[in-house]
Design a protein around this motif. Structure first.
Motif, short mmCIF file in Angstrom:
data_model
loop_
_atom_site.label_atom_id
_atom_site.label_comp_id
_atom_site.label_asym_id
_atom_site.label_seq_id
_atom_site.Cartn_x
_atom_site.Cartn_y
_atom_site.Cartn_z
N VAL A 1 0.85 -1.18 0.00
CA VAL A 1 0.00 0.00 0.00
C VAL A 1 0.89 1.23 0.00
O VAL A 1 1.77 1.37 0.84
CB VAL A 1 -0.91 0.01 1.26
CG1 VAL A 1 -1.73 1.27 1.30
CG2 VAL A 1 -1.78 -1.22 1.27
N SER A 2 0.66 2.10 -0.95
CA SER A 2 1.43 3.34 -1.03
C SER A 2 0.71 4.42 -0.23
O SER A 2 -0.46 4.68 -0.43
CB SER A 2 1.58 3.78 -2.48
OG SER A 2 2.24 5.04 -2.53
N ARG A 3 1.43 5.02 0.69
CA ARG A 3 0.85 6.09 1.50
C ARG A 3 1.21 7.46 0.96
O ARG A 3 0.93 8.46 1.57
CB ARG A 3 1.33 5.95 2.94
CG ARG A 3 0.86 4.67 3.56
CD ARG A 3 1.32 4.56 4.98
NE ARG A 3 0.93 3.26 5.50
CZ ARG A 3 1.24 2.84 6.69
NH1 ARG A 3 1.91 3.59 7.51
NH2 ARG A 3 0.86 1.64 7.09
N TRP A 4 1.85 7.53 -0.19
CA TRP A 4 2.32 8.79 -0.73
C TRP A 4 1.45 9.27 -1.87
O TRP A 4 1.93 9.89 -2.81
CB TRP A 4 3.76 8.64 -1.21
CG TRP A 4 4.70 8.51 -0.07
CD1 TRP A 4 5.22 7.35 0.42
CD2 TRP A 4 5.20 9.56 0.76
NE1 TRP A 4 6.02 7.60 1.49
CE2 TRP A 4 6.03 8.95 1.73
CE3 TRP A 4 5.03 10.93 0.77
CZ2 TRP A 4 6.68 9.69 2.69
CZ3 TRP A 4 5.69 11.65 1.74
CH2 TRP A 4 6.51 11.04 2.68
N LYS A 5 0.16 9.00 -1.82
CA LYS A 5 -0.76 9.52 -2.83
C LYS A 5 -1.28 10.85 -2.35
O LYS A 5 -1.95 10.95 -1.34
CB LYS A 5 -1.91 8.54 -3.06
CG LYS A 5 -1.45 7.25 -3.69
CD LYS A 5 -2.61 6.32 -3.92
CE LYS A 5 -2.11 5.03 -4.54
NZ LYS A 5 -3.17 4.07 -4.76
N LEU A 6 -0.95 11.91 -3.08
CA LEU A 6 -1.35 13.25 -2.69
C LEU A 6 -2.53 13.70 -3.55
O LEU A 6 -2.50 13.57 -4.77
CB LEU A 6 -0.18 14.23 -2.84
CG LEU A 6 1.04 13.94 -1.97
CD1 LEU A 6 2.15 14.90 -2.31
CD2 LEU A 6 0.67 14.06 -0.52
#
Length: 71
Positions: free
Chosen positions: A42-47
């Motif tokens: 899971v990528s938490r760097w989606k802005l």
């Protein structure tokens, strides 16, 4: 009168060197079955747009504040 304490049976991983890793259950160390696909990270760097707007507004306000302080 003494009461006997019952404790749950805890199976440890003998190959795990660190005490915390030894305390983890065995299913943590098993690999997924052949039919199962590995889980996607899971990528938490989606802005989102609101995140960018907040970043740029804070950057501009800090730039203006520092510029006014220097001048």
């Amino acid at each position: 009168m003494h009461t006997i304490k019952r404790r749950a049976l805890v199976l440890t991983q003998e190959g795990a060197g660190h005490p915390f890793r030894r305390s983890l259950p065995s299913h943590v160390f098993t690999r997924p079955c052949d039919g199962e696909a590995p889980a996607e990270p899971v990528s938490r760097w989606k802005l989102s747009g609101a995140d960018w707007r907040g970043f740029f507004s804070a950057y501009c306000l800090a730039f203006v504040a520092v510029s006014l302080f220097i001048a």
